[in-house]
Every structure is written in C-alpha cells, then in structure tokens.
Design an enzyme around this catalytic site. Structure first.
Site, PDB file in Angstrom:
ATOM      1  CB  CYS A  22      -0.985  -0.016   1.173  1.00 22.70           C
ATOM      2  SG  CYS A  22      -0.251   0.213   2.805  1.00 22.70           S
ATOM      3  NE  ARG A  28      -4.794   1.370   1.417  1.00 22.90           N
ATOM      4  CZ  ARG A  28      -4.706   2.068   0.298  1.00 22.90           C
ATOM      5  NH1 ARG A  28      -5.558   1.838  -0.689  1.00 22.90           N
ATOM      6  NH2 ARG A  28      -3.783   2.993   0.142  1.00 22.90           N
ATOM      7  CG  ASP A 135      -5.719   5.274   1.805  1.00 26.06           C
ATOM      8  OD1 ASP A 135      -5.546   4.833   2.964  1.00 26.06           O
ATOM      9  OD2 ASP A 135      -4.939   6.076   1.261  1.00 26.06           O
TER      10      ASP A 135
END
Length: 168
Positions: A22, A28, A135
């Site tokens: 990420c 994440r 996100d």
C-alpha cells in the site's frame, strides 16, 4: 532484521512468498499481512511466508492506531508492526506482489515485479474484481472496518485461488 532486508522466517524454509503493498505500510498492507498470516496458520500452510511494504513508507513507523484497533477486533495484532519501504529486494523475494490500488501496482511494476504483481482484488469475483481497496488513512473506525472487510475478502479469495498449487 533491518527494514531493507527481505523477511525470512527463523528456522522455517518457505516455498512461496506473498508481499502486500500500500502507500504508507501503516493501514491496508499490514492488515492484509496479518490477515493472510492468520489464514495461512489456520490452513496449516507453513511453507508460505507473508510480508508488507509501502510505496511511500516512513520506515520504522508503527501501524495506525485505528488499524491496530480494527486488527484487534478481528483477533490480529499489529502492535509490533514497523513500516518498511517497497524495494527491489522485497520484489525479488516475493513470488506474488499484491497491491491495494493501481498506483501501488504501477510502482511495483516500475521496481521490476513484472507478471508477479497484481491487485489483491484481481483474485475476487463479481463487482469487487479489479477494484482498489479503500484507503482508510485519516478516516474513522467505520472506514477502517470497511477496508478490513475488503482485505479479508481479498485475502480469502487469493488463498482460495492459490490452494490448488499451495495446499500441503
């Protein structure tokens, strides 16, 4: 181990290495790494190793407080996680590089990932196929929970697709 080295589990050879990517390696990708590690343990796949990295990580930083909270809600521990930067060495270590969004995929490709790079959601079916994992950075607990649900579904789909070649 420094953040520049590829992860190698102590006293345990691996035959397949998964790398989750990420941006900051604080939300994440650490959640994906932790979820995948737990799922691999439950499947008994000790020959598969997991790691995570960020395309713009502040090396050594911890997981975000909300990511730690959501992980704990799901029986996972991110308290010792430390961010690492995506490097060519990590790309070389990985057999499969799993990006959370197209921009992460592009960076992995620029670092030499080639055909071993994909979006995590490329292993899913239906509307989620090929989409970005939301996100959650800067969002509230519900945003993190939604992202975790997407990650969990993506990891489960990934392992389901890999089972014919990786199941012991």
């Amino acid at each position: 181990m420094s953040n520049d080295e590829a992860p190698v589990p102590a006293n345990e050879p691996t035959t397949y290495n998964l790398l989750f990517v990420c941006t900051g390696n604080t939300c994440r990708s650490p959640l994906a790494e932790a979820r995948a590690a737990a799922a691999l343990r439950s499947r008994g796949w000790r020959h598969v190793s997991v790691a995570s990295a960020g395309t713009a990580a502040a090396v050594g930083g911890g997981a975000s407080a909300t990511a730690i909270e959501v992980a704990a809600e799901n029986g996972l521990d991110l308290t010792t996680h430390r961010a690492r930067l995506l490097t060519p060495d990590l790309i070389d270590w990985a057999d499969l590089v799993l990006a959370m969004s197209p921009s992460h995929l592009l960076t992995a490709l620029e670092l030499g990932a080639g055909e071993k790079a994909a979006l995590l959601t490329d292993f899913m079916e239906g509307e989620s196929l090929g989409t970005s994992i939301e996100d959650p950075f800067g969002g509230d607990l519900d945003v993190y929970r939604r992202a975790y649900t997407q990650i969990e579904e993506g990891v489960d789909a990934l392992l389901g697709r890999l089972e014919p070649i990786l199941a012991p």
